[in-house]
Design an enzyme around this catalytic site. Structure first.
Site, PDB file in Angstrom:
ATOM      1  N   ASP A 151     -35.176  56.868  75.883  1.00 59.31           N
ATOM      2  CA  ASP A 151     -35.787  57.223  77.161  1.00 59.31           C
ATOM      3  C   ASP A 151     -36.219  58.684  77.085  1.00 59.31           C
ATOM      4  O   ASP A 151     -35.883  59.396  76.136  1.00 59.31           O
ATOM      5  CB  ASP A 151     -34.857  56.942  78.342  1.00 59.31           C
ATOM      6  CG  ASP A 151     -33.640  57.845  78.406  1.00 59.31           C
ATOM      7  OD1 ASP A 151     -33.229  58.383  77.346  1.00 59.31           O
ATOM      8  OD2 ASP A 151     -33.073  58.003  79.495  1.00 59.31           O
ATOM      9  N   TYR A 178     -36.819  62.787  77.544  1.00 55.91           N
ATOM     10  CA  TYR A 178     -35.964  63.959  77.757  1.00 55.91           C
ATOM     11  C   TYR A 178     -35.801  64.181  79.261  1.00 55.91           C
ATOM     12  O   TYR A 178     -36.724  63.960  80.035  1.00 55.91           O
ATOM     13  CB  TYR A 178     -36.591  65.197  77.128  1.00 55.91           C
ATOM     14  CG  TYR A 178     -36.724  65.137  75.625  1.00 55.91           C
ATOM     15  CD1 TYR A 178     -35.604  65.031  74.805  1.00 55.91           C
ATOM     16  CD2 TYR A 178     -37.972  65.220  75.008  1.00 55.91           C
ATOM     17  CE1 TYR A 178     -35.716  64.989  73.421  1.00 55.91           C
ATOM     18  CE2 TYR A 178     -38.104  65.190  73.628  1.00 55.91           C
ATOM     19  CZ  TYR A 178     -36.971  65.073  72.834  1.00 55.91           C
ATOM     20  OH  TYR A 178     -37.089  65.037  71.474  1.00 55.91           O
ATOM     21  N   PHE A 231     -39.672  61.527  71.542  1.00 57.20           N
ATOM     22  CA  PHE A 231     -39.197  62.653  70.733  1.00 57.20           C
ATOM     23  C   PHE A 231     -40.054  63.918  70.838  1.00 57.20           C
ATOM     24  O   PHE A 231     -39.658  64.972  70.340  1.00 57.20           O
ATOM     25  CB  PHE A 231     -39.044  62.257  69.246  1.00 57.20           C
ATOM     26  CG  PHE A 231     -38.009  61.198  69.016  1.00 57.20           C
ATOM     27  CD1 PHE A 231     -36.658  61.496  69.075  1.00 57.20           C
ATOM     28  CD2 PHE A 231     -38.379  59.879  68.766  1.00 57.20           C
ATOM     29  CE1 PHE A 231     -35.692  60.513  68.882  1.00 57.20           C
ATOM     30  CE2 PHE A 231     -37.434  58.889  68.563  1.00 57.20           C
ATOM     31  CZ  PHE A 231     -36.080  59.205  68.621  1.00 57.20           C
ATOM     32  N   HIS A 244     -29.378  57.395  64.202  1.00 57.21           N
ATOM     33  CA  HIS A 244     -30.194  58.251  65.055  1.00 57.21           C
ATOM     34  C   HIS A 244     -30.228  59.683  64.501  1.00 57.21           C
ATOM     35  O   HIS A 244     -29.262  60.138  63.893  1.00 57.21           O
ATOM     36  CB  HIS A 244     -29.609  58.249  66.470  1.00 57.21           C
ATOM     37  CG  HIS A 244     -30.543  58.763  67.513  1.00 57.21           C
ATOM     38  ND1 HIS A 244     -30.665  60.096  67.817  1.00 57.21           N
ATOM     39  CD2 HIS A 244     -31.416  58.113  68.320  1.00 57.21           C
ATOM     40  CE1 HIS A 244     -31.563  60.255  68.766  1.00 57.21           C
ATOM     41  NE2 HIS A 244     -32.034  59.066  69.097  1.00 57.21           N
TER      42      HIS A 244
END
Length: 224
Positions: free
Chosen positions: A68, A70, A81, A189
């Site tokens: 989702d 920031y 990202f 991740h």
């Protein structure tokens, strides 16, 4: 065909065939509610569908899936990202750029990833909005139906693609992808909590370009 204008992009024509007629008004009602609330929602409403608008389905070569947006002011751009240049680099993005430098032997000088989107990298978050300072606040509310269909449409498209799935959340979406035709790159991740357990050294950027070149597609200039 059912009218569908949610993303204001060429994706809408395909999404109209795969989503119920009730989806668009439900999504618009959700946005009306959260953007009218006292607590801010990110990204800015006009950027919620930026990934769709910057990377049409017919141009997708690589999909990088995030969870989702920031959740701090000024960070979210509607691209997974990515943050605007001049912002403090979030830890996961810092590790992505570190791996890029290790992989390609050159550093990328900025953290705005929109040049990737314009080259065919769909920077898609599974959840498209978030409440200020509350990560995952909008998970399970409305967006997954849309973004799952987006992944499925990208997979069903005739052109071979690379799907980059970082972390357990993204890897759950692998079931939507035809791995017989596409390359799926899966690692932990890039967050500081896990990056040293397999993200670093995974070389996703050069592996993606190797696959694209073998498919007679132009590679991504990851340094742009």
């Amino acid at each position: 065909m059912v009218e569908f204008h949610l993303t204001n992009s060429s994706w809408d024509q395909k999404l109209a065939l795969s989503l119920p007629q009730s989806y668009e008004p439900a999504a618009r009602a959700f946005m009306d509610r959260v953007y009218a609330a006292d607590s801010p929602t990110y990204p800015e409403r006009e950027n919620v569908f930026a990934a769709y608008q910057m990377t049409p389905l017919e141009e997708v070569k690589v999909v990088i899936l995030g969870q989702d947006p920031y959740h701090q002011k000024g960070q979210a751009q509607g691209l997974s990202f990515s943050v605007p240049d001049g912002m403090k680099t979030p830890p996961s993005l810092r590790n992505i750029l570190k791996e890029l430098q290790n992989d390609l032997g050159q550093a990328r000088s900025h953290q705005d990833l929109s040049p990737w989107a314009k080259q065919g990298v769909l920077l898609l978050n599974a959840v498209l909005t978030v409440k200020d300072s509350q990560a995952n606040a909008h998970q399970g509310k409305i967006w997954e139906q849309l973004t799952d269909q987006t992944i499925a449409l990208a997979s069903a498209d005739s052109k071979p693609k690379v799907f980059i799935l970082w972390g357990a959340f993204a890897q759950k979406k692998a079931k939507l992808i035809d791995e017989r035709r596409h390359l799926i790159i899966q690692t932990v991740h890039p967050s500081p909590l896990s990056a040293y357990r397999g993200f670093f050294g995974s070389r996703p950027f050069s592996r993606s370009n190797d696959f694209l070149k073998k498919a007679s597609l132009s590679p991504i200039n990851w340094l742009e």
